[in-house]
Design a protein around this motif. Sequence first.
Motif, PDB file in Angstrom:
ATOM      1  N   LYS A 107     -71.548  75.372 116.461  1.00  0.00           N
ATOM      2  CA  LYS A 107     -70.423  75.434 117.406  1.00  0.00           C
ATOM      3  C   LYS A 107     -70.055  74.041 117.894  1.00  0.00           C
ATOM      4  O   LYS A 107     -70.926  73.222 118.188  1.00  0.00           O
ATOM      5  N   ILE A 108     -68.744  73.801 118.015  1.00  0.00           N
ATOM      6  CA  ILE A 108     -68.242  72.552 118.583  1.00  0.00           C
ATOM      7  C   ILE A 108     -67.048  72.864 119.482  1.00  0.00           C
ATOM      8  O   ILE A 108     -66.226  73.740 119.162  1.00  0.00           O
ATOM      9  N   ALA A 109     -66.988  72.175 120.618  1.00  0.00           N
ATOM     10  CA  ALA A 109     -65.869  72.344 121.547  1.00  0.00           C
ATOM     11  C   ALA A 109     -65.615  71.025 122.262  1.00  0.00           C
ATOM     12  O   ALA A 109     -66.530  70.212 122.447  1.00  0.00           O
ATOM     13  N   PHE A 110     -64.371  70.839 122.659  1.00  0.00           N
ATOM     14  CA  PHE A 110     -63.952  69.640 123.390  1.00  0.00           C
ATOM     15  C   PHE A 110     -63.694  70.030 124.836  1.00  0.00           C
ATOM     16  O   PHE A 110     -62.930  70.960 125.120  1.00  0.00           O
ATOM     17  N   ASP A 111     -64.327  69.302 125.747  1.00  0.00           N
ATOM     18  CA  ASP A 111     -64.295  69.690 127.153  1.00  0.00           C
ATOM     19  C   ASP A 111     -63.018  69.327 127.903  1.00  0.00           C
ATOM     20  O   ASP A 111     -62.687  69.992 128.884  1.00  0.00           O
ATOM     21  N   PRO A 112     -62.258  68.288 127.534  1.00  0.00           N
ATOM     22  CA  PRO A 112     -61.034  67.989 128.293  1.00  0.00           C
ATOM     23  C   PRO A 112     -60.115  69.206 128.391  1.00  0.00           C
ATOM     24  O   PRO A 112     -60.013  70.006 127.459  1.00  0.00           O
ATOM     25  N   HIS A 113     -59.442  69.335 129.531  1.00  0.00           N
ATOM     26  CA  HIS A 113     -58.631  70.507 129.803  1.00  0.00           C
ATOM     27  C   HIS A 113     -57.423  70.583 128.882  1.00  0.00           C
ATOM     28  O   HIS A 113     -56.722  69.597 128.657  1.00  0.00           O
ATOM     29  N   GLY A 114     -57.182  71.774 128.372  1.00  0.00           N
ATOM     30  CA  GLY A 114     -56.041  72.011 127.506  1.00  0.00           C
ATOM     31  C   GLY A 114     -54.802  72.392 128.294  1.00  0.00           C
ATOM     32  O   GLY A 114     -54.740  72.243 129.523  1.00  0.00           O
ATOM     33  N   PRO A 115     -53.780  72.940 127.616  1.00  0.00           N
ATOM     34  CA  PRO A 115     -52.535  73.334 128.285  1.00  0.00           C
ATOM     35  C   PRO A 115     -52.765  74.480 129.270  1.00  0.00           C
ATOM     36  O   PRO A 115     -53.654  75.310 129.082  1.00  0.00           O
ATOM     37  N   VAL A 116     -51.938  74.539 130.291  1.00  0.00           N
ATOM     38  CA  VAL A 116     -51.989  75.633 131.269  1.00  0.00           C
ATOM     39  C   VAL A 116     -51.478  76.910 130.598  1.00  0.00           C
ATOM     40  O   VAL A 116     -50.471  76.895 129.882  1.00  0.00           O
ATOM     41  N   VAL A 117     -52.181  78.031 130.833  1.00  0.00           N
ATOM     42  CA  VAL A 117     -51.851  79.280 130.156  1.00  0.00           C
ATOM     43  C   VAL A 117     -51.926  80.460 131.122  1.00  0.00           C
ATOM     44  O   VAL A 117     -52.444  80.358 132.233  1.00  0.00           O
ATOM     45  N   ASP A 118     -51.439  81.588 130.648  1.00  0.00           N
ATOM     46  CA  ASP A 118     -51.591  82.875 131.313  1.00  0.00           C
ATOM     47  C   ASP A 118     -52.712  83.619 130.590  1.00  0.00           C
ATOM     48  O   ASP A 118     -52.621  83.851 129.381  1.00  0.00           O
ATOM     49  N   PRO A 119     -53.783  84.034 131.275  1.00  0.00           N
ATOM     50  CA  PRO A 119     -54.916  84.653 130.573  1.00  0.00           C
ATOM     51  C   PRO A 119     -54.588  86.005 129.945  1.00  0.00           C
ATOM     52  O   PRO A 119     -55.304  86.451 129.041  1.00  0.00           O
ATOM     53  N   ASP A 120     -53.523  86.662 130.404  1.00  0.00           N
ATOM     54  CA  ASP A 120     -53.137  87.944 129.818  1.00  0.00           C
ATOM     55  C   ASP A 120     -52.375  87.781 128.513  1.00  0.00           C
ATOM     56  O   ASP A 120     -52.521  88.590 127.593  1.00  0.00           O
ATOM     57  N   THR A 121     -51.548  86.751 128.431  1.00  0.00           N
ATOM     58  CA  THR A 121     -50.584  86.692 127.328  1.00  0.00           C
ATOM     59  C   THR A 121     -50.747  85.510 126.390  1.00  0.00           C
ATOM     60  O   THR A 121     -50.061  85.457 125.360  1.00  0.00           O
ATOM     61  N   GLN A 122     -51.626  84.552 126.686  1.00  0.00           N
ATOM     62  CA  GLN A 122     -51.743  83.388 125.817  1.00  0.00           C
ATOM     63  C   GLN A 122     -52.179  83.788 124.409  1.00  0.00           C
ATOM     64  O   GLN A 122     -52.908  84.770 124.213  1.00  0.00           O
ATOM     65  N   SER A 123     -51.741  83.025 123.420  1.00  0.00           N
ATOM     66  CA  SER A 123     -52.168  83.248 122.048  1.00  0.00           C
ATOM     67  C   SER A 123     -53.657  82.955 121.919  1.00  0.00           C
ATOM     68  O   SER A 123     -54.161  81.974 122.467  1.00  0.00           O
ATOM     69  N   ARG A 124     -54.346  83.806 121.206  1.00  0.00           N
ATOM     70  CA  ARG A 124     -55.785  83.637 121.001  1.00  0.00           C
ATOM     71  C   ARG A 124     -56.100  83.095 119.604  1.00  0.00           C
ATOM     72  O   ARG A 124     -57.235  83.190 119.142  1.00  0.00           O
ATOM     73  N   GLN A 125     -55.117  82.521 118.951  1.00  0.00           N
ATOM     74  CA  GLN A 125     -55.335  81.907 117.650  1.00  0.00           C
ATOM     75  C   GLN A 125     -55.469  80.396 117.820  1.00  0.00           C
ATOM     76  O   GLN A 125     -54.667  79.771 118.514  1.00  0.00           O
ATOM     77  N   VAL A 126     -56.480  79.825 117.164  1.00  0.00           N
ATOM     78  CA  VAL A 126     -56.653  78.378 117.252  1.00  0.00           C
ATOM     79  C   VAL A 126     -55.552  77.694 116.453  1.00  0.00           C
ATOM     80  O   VAL A 126     -54.942  78.276 115.557  1.00  0.00           O
ATOM     81  N   THR A 127     -55.296  76.431 116.789  1.00  0.00           N
ATOM     82  CA  THR A 127     -54.210  75.681 116.164  1.00  0.00           C
ATOM     83  C   THR A 127     -54.736  74.827 115.005  1.00  0.00           C
ATOM     84  O   THR A 127     -55.899  74.386 115.016  1.00  0.00           O
ATOM     85  N   PRO A 128     -53.905  74.532 114.019  1.00  0.00           N
ATOM     86  CA  PRO A 128     -54.313  73.594 112.960  1.00  0.00           C
ATOM     87  C   PRO A 128     -54.719  72.237 113.519  1.00  0.00           C
ATOM     88  O   PRO A 128     -55.642  71.596 113.003  1.00  0.00           O
ATOM     89  N   ALA A 129     -54.049  71.803 114.582  1.00  0.00           N
ATOM     90  CA  ALA A 129     -54.398  70.517 115.186  1.00  0.00           C
ATOM     91  C   ALA A 129     -55.803  70.548 115.760  1.00  0.00           C
ATOM     92  O   ALA A 129     -56.553  69.556 115.680  1.00  0.00           O
TER      93      ALA A 129
END
Length: 414
Positions: free
Chosen positions: A294-316
């Motif tokens: 497992k790998i993750a980056f800790d800096p905060h990402g974009p602001v989202v809505d927890p109900d409706t945000q896309s749950r697919q990771v991005t190519p970037a």
Amino acid sequence: MMTRRGALTGIAGAGLAQAGAASAARPQTRRRGSGTPAIHDVAVIGAGVFGVWTAWHLAKRGASVAIVDAYGVGHARASSGGESRVIRLSYGADPIYSPMARESLTAWDEVSARGREPILHRTGVLWFSPATDDYMAKSVEWLAANKVDHRRMDLAALSASYPQIVFRDGESGFLETRSGALIAGRGVRAVLADAGLEAQTLNAGPPERDAGGAYVVGPDLKANTLVYACGPWLPKLFPQVLGGRITPTRQEVFHFGAQPGDTRFAPPALPVWADFNGGELVYGMPDLEGQGFKIAFDPHGPVVDPDTQSRQVTPAGVAQARAYLAQRFPALADAPLIHARVCQYENSSNGDFLMDRLPGHDRVWLVGAGSGHGFKHGPAVGRRVADHVLEPKTPIEPRFSLASKATRAERSVY
């Protein structure tokens, strides 16, 4: 004859009767079977890690507790769902979080030992950074002063101990030998089971009282005290109070697969690891329970809505992870991505938690702002909240107060 719960209700009622004019008189707790809805001592809204541990502590101290969640325990949208989380004690010289993490490590270990499947994996946690990093130096000082098992390593020792990692000139590190990783979704379910509780799936709204002063949580469910521990949904429920003060951000997590038979990226060859450099943190897990590296980056990402945000990771995001692997874990640079997920942090302005009353309601508590580091602290947070509920004169920690929550992001807790 006075029952144990009746005695507790009387004690708690005596304390809560001191509430201000905004709070109605505390009604009598009633049991089911009389034709009236049950009135619990406490209802916890949110079955994430802060909610389940709050319910656990309250139940163990004799309170009548109900716990509800809009999507169920450990669900896929929750900050407390999914696979692994780090549990570590190092927080620089912070006087609050290291002791809380140490308390919580013991509690997680005990619940893990009582369960059918492990929650806590004591892989150790390896930190590495430039040797001059002040945060890291203060972390080591705290570990030494508090007699926490750890091992310091210079660059040569790091490279010899973990040849699967590429370390850079001028780096050093240390290993917390007894900490490691928690299995998140399994963990929250196990805590509820250990408390003898079951969560109801119910979409609770802001607090509303009935004519007798009890809070109406849902059909046939009322409580004298409410604890809202619903993570990124807190600012949605209380926008006037928490809007801009708790901010959900999108965070991508990646799991890569090593070559068949390659054990270099699984325990005991590799612990949990954290690459820290002046507030820039990349972290990850060894292959736990066959879930991949497992790998993750800790800096905060974009602001989202927890109900409706896309749950697919991005190519970037995948490309960023692969670029990091090529630098630090080159044997995994071309490894297959075996699964990935999108979760969220719920951030306060500086990373401190929230544990305070809702203005105008002396018997309603807001608990949250895990800020990406909260999961490990569930037991200590739950104990503190239970203290506030059952002993209303317990002072609120200033750093956890609502008044301390600003709208300008100035992160200081990692």
